[in-house]
Design a protein around this motif. Sequence first.
Motif, PDB file in Angstrom:
ATOM      1  N   UNK A   1       0.813  -1.221   0.000  1.00  0.00           N
ATOM      2  CA  UNK A   1       0.000   0.000   0.000  1.00  0.00           C
ATOM      3  C   UNK A   1       0.843   1.266   0.000  1.00  0.00           C
ATOM      4  N   UNK A   2       2.154   1.124  -0.127  1.00  0.00           N
ATOM      5  CA  UNK A   2       3.036   2.296  -0.119  1.00  0.00           C
ATOM      6  C   UNK A   2       3.334   2.724  -1.548  1.00  0.00           C
ATOM      7  N   UNK A   3       2.838   3.904  -1.867  1.00  0.00           N
ATOM      8  CA  UNK A   3       3.008   4.454  -3.206  1.00  0.00           C
ATOM      9  C   UNK A   3       3.140   5.967  -3.086  1.00  0.00           C
ATOM     10  N   UNK A   4       3.290   6.611  -4.208  1.00  0.00           N
ATOM     11  CA  UNK A   4       3.445   8.063  -4.267  1.00  0.00           C
ATOM     12  C   UNK A   4       2.382   8.782  -3.431  1.00  0.00           C
ATOM     13  N   UNK A   5       1.105   8.424  -3.660  1.00  0.00           N
ATOM     14  CA  UNK A   5       0.014   9.132  -2.971  1.00  0.00           C
ATOM     15  C   UNK A   5      -0.025   8.855  -1.474  1.00  0.00           C
ATOM     16  N   UNK A   6       0.330   7.633  -1.075  1.00  0.00           N
ATOM     17  CA  UNK A   6       0.228   7.283   0.341  1.00  0.00           C
ATOM     18  C   UNK A   6       1.503   7.584   1.118  1.00  0.00           C
ATOM     19  N   UNK A   7       2.628   7.715   0.457  1.00  0.00           N
ATOM     20  CA  UNK A   7       3.894   7.963   1.151  1.00  0.00           C
ATOM     21  C   UNK A   7       4.385   9.397   0.946  1.00  0.00           C
ATOM     22  N   UNK A   8       4.655   9.761  -0.283  1.00  0.00           N
ATOM     23  CA  UNK A   8       5.249  11.084  -0.514  1.00  0.00           C
ATOM     24  C   UNK A   8       4.231  12.201  -0.279  1.00  0.00           C
ATOM     25  N   UNK A   9       3.068  12.092  -0.864  1.00  0.00           N
ATOM     26  CA  UNK A   9       2.058  13.150  -0.704  1.00  0.00           C
ATOM     27  C   UNK A   9       1.635  13.277   0.760  1.00  0.00           C
ATOM     28  N   UNK A  10       1.435  12.157   1.424  1.00  0.00           N
ATOM     29  CA  UNK A  10       1.063  12.186   2.843  1.00  0.00           C
ATOM     30  C   UNK A  10       2.143  12.876   3.670  1.00  0.00           C
ATOM     31  N   UNK A  11       3.398  12.555   3.406  1.00  0.00           N
ATOM     32  CA  UNK A  11       4.505  13.164   4.132  1.00  0.00           C
ATOM     33  C   UNK A  11       4.572  14.668   3.878  1.00  0.00           C
ATOM     34  N   UNK A  12       4.429  15.065   2.647  1.00  0.00           N
ATOM     35  CA  UNK A  12       4.437  16.495   2.288  1.00  0.00           C
ATOM     36  C   UNK A  12       3.351  17.240   3.053  1.00  0.00           C
ATOM     37  N   UNK A  13       2.164  16.650   3.095  1.00  0.00           N
ATOM     38  CA  UNK A  13       1.030  17.314   3.739  1.00  0.00           C
ATOM     39  C   UNK A  13       1.185  17.436   5.253  1.00  0.00           C
TER      40      UNK A  13
END
Length: 174
Positions: free
Chosen positions: A39-51
């Motif tokens: 379940x770790x992908x761009x939307x769930x890892x990078x975007x979540x971290x940025x937010x």
Amino acid sequence: MLTYEILPIEEIECCREMCNELMAFQKSKAYITPELFDDMKFDTRLITSINKAVDNHTVIVKDKDQIAGYVYSNISPKETYSNDFATFFDLSTVRNDLVGCLSQFYIKEQYRQYGIGSKLFDMSMDWIRQFDDVEDYFIFVSNGNTNALEFYKRKGFKVSHDILDGFITVLRNR
């Protein structure tokens, strides 16, 4: 010729493919619960971290028009690292409210061993060091990624502890 660019956060979408490659790479190396990467992908890892961060910094390295690697770092409230997934470190060991984190780091295989990693690492650390109220820097290395672990240790980071039964090794600057 390789070029290094600080990526405005509005252009982070160009790291989608690279971030997903990183997650697949980490899963391929993992020997402890690799399914956690499913379940770790761009939307769930990078975007979540940025937010969740109060400040973000992404550097990409390009070979002509192709992205060859990237590093993403952030400054975040220490409480960000205690969540439903895991508690990444003992919050009481961090004096200040904010921590620095080299969060994602990936270089395509054909570009490794040319000093790109050291340059990206240095750019990331230089950025984090600008924050006078941040004393604690963390890096989280997935199990099986021995090369990354050794790289960070050579750069002065120390293994602090493991979490999730060894799924992640926590490194700290002190």
